[in-house]
Design a protein around this motif. Structure first.
Motif, short mmCIF file in Angstrom:
data_model
loop_
_atom_site.label_atom_id
_atom_site.label_comp_id
_atom_site.label_asym_id
_atom_site.label_seq_id
_atom_site.Cartn_x
_atom_site.Cartn_y
_atom_site.Cartn_z
N TYR A 25 1.03 -1.15 0.04
CA TYR A 25 0.16 0.04 0.12
C TYR A 25 0.82 1.14 0.05
CZ TYR A 25 -2.93 3.80 1.98
OH TYR A 25 -3.60 5.00 2.01
N LEU A 26 1.80 1.16 0.91
CA LEU A 26 2.83 2.52 1.03
C LEU A 26 3.52 2.49 -0.35
CD1 LEU A 26 3.72 2.12 4.89
CD2 LEU A 26 2.60 3.81 3.90
N ALA A 27 3.81 1.63 -0.90
CA ALA A 27 4.74 1.61 -2.26
C ALA A 27 3.88 2.21 -3.24
CB ALA A 27 5.24 0.34 -2.66
N GLU A 28 2.61 1.90 -3.38
CA GLU A 28 1.82 2.28 -4.45
C GLU A 28 1.51 3.68 -3.87
OE1 GLU A 28 -2.67 1.53 -6.55
OE2 GLU A 28 -1.67 0.12 -5.14
N ARG A 29 1.20 4.04 -2.71
CA ARG A 29 0.62 5.61 -2.46
C ARG A 29 1.88 6.43 -2.75
NH1 ARG A 29 0.13 9.79 -1.66
NH2 ARG A 29 -1.15 10.81 -0.07
N PHE A 30 3.34 5.93 -2.65
CA PHE A 30 4.36 7.19 -2.83
C PHE A 30 5.19 6.65 -4.23
CE2 PHE A 30 3.40 7.27 1.50
CZ PHE A 30 3.06 8.42 1.86
N SER A 31 4.70 5.73 -4.97
CA SER A 31 5.27 5.58 -6.13
C SER A 31 6.88 5.24 -5.91
CB SER A 31 5.15 6.67 -7.26
OG SER A 31 3.78 7.10 -7.24
#
Length: 308
Positions: free
Chosen positions: A23-29
């Motif tokens: 989730y965090l990886a997708e949220r901050f690209s």
């Protein structure tokens, strides 16, 4: 390392119970590896982050972790979030969304402060019919104590006499299963303990007061400890074992043959007789004789009452 991203991750953790690396990886690209590095940086900075593995795993914060919420007032926070929302479409760097998320986290923590006692620190359960009333009184009195503000109350004493008083609240006290406010009573010119369930029409005033030495412990000793104690002994059935242990402690309970017996030093008062009566036929008092007789007399009065 992006300091803004790391701080944004912290705000997300404050606003959500648990989030995954994905989730965090997708949220901050960024990659999941980069997320792990950012989480490591937060941990090294002293942030108590808990990592759990498995299908429902992820990152979360320790229950007792808080950040300063006094930087912005609630009105200021709402104004800023409104402005950020209106201008979010102008930018493509997601900074506005990250800022709104941070402010949402702070607002959620501010809402939690409306509770009298935080759940992670202490939970006190009370009768449902009194819970909201007690919580409201404690909140008002807590604010008055912090602000050194006098409080106007309508008070009904144990004899049913009603009086209107202005009190200067010092300390909230939970003692003998009930809430009290320890305060200077302007009517009596002395410190008093007021039971919260006997207070009505509670109102914080604009009148300020100066706090002096309150001698709370001495007052509590006078109110609660200046009592006559007796050696109480009774037999009881296993069905009420948990209740007896909660009252007197496990050390007071012994086995005598096939029977359970409780023996302890307790204050002799009306509350004792009422408690023993509440056990009904599950308890048989052995000593002292006068307590045994008091319970027996009350039981006889109850029988006569139901005969009619």
């Amino acid at each position: 390392m992006s300091q803004s991203t790391v701080f944004s991750i912290l705000m997300i953790l404050l606003s959500k119970r648990k989030v995954s690396r994905e989730y965090l990886a997708e949220r901050f690209s960024v990659s999941v590896r980069t997320v792990s590095r950012y989480i490591g940086d937060l941990i090294e900075a002293g942030i108590p982050i808990i990592s759990t593995s498995g299908h429902h795993g992820g990152y979360s914060l320790a229950d007792d972790y808080v950040v300063d919420k006094s930087v912005l007032t609630e009105a200021e926070s709402l104004r800023i979030k409104d402005a950020l929302s209106r201008t979010a479409s102008i930018y493509d760097d997601k900074v506005n969304l990250a800022l709104i998320e941070k402010l949402d986290a702070v607002d959620r923590m501010r809402e939690q402060d409306n509770y009298v006692v935080k759940q992670s620190d202490l939970y006190i359960d009370c009768d449902e019919s009194q819970a909201d009333d007690i919580k409201s009184k404690i909140k008002t009195l807590s604010e008055a104590i912090e602000q050194n503000r006098a409080v106007d109350i309508k008070y009904t004493d144990a004899r049913g006499a009603v009086s209107y008083r202005t009190i200067e609240p010092y300390t909230l006290v939970f003692k003998a299963g009930a809430w009290y406010i320890y305060a200077m009573c302007r009517l009596r010119g002395d410190f008093r303990l007021f039971k919260l369930t006997r207070i009505s029409d509670l109102r914080k005033t604009s009148k300020r007061f100066v706090k002096y030495e309150s001698k709370l412990i001495e007052k509590l000793e006078l109110e609660f400890y200046n009592e006559i104690y007796i050696d109480l002994e009774f037999e009881f059935f296993p069905a009420v074992l948990e209740s007896v242990v909660d009252w007197l402690g496990l050390q007071a309970v012994t086995e005598r043959g096939t029977k359970l017996v409780a023996h302890a030093e307790v204050p002799m008062n009306d509350a004792l007789i009422k408690r023993l009566l509440s056990y009904g036929s599950s308890v048989k008092i052995l000593q002292p004789t006068d307590v045994r007789e008091s319970v027996l007399d009350e039981a006889k009065r109850m029988i006569e009452l139901y005969k009619n």
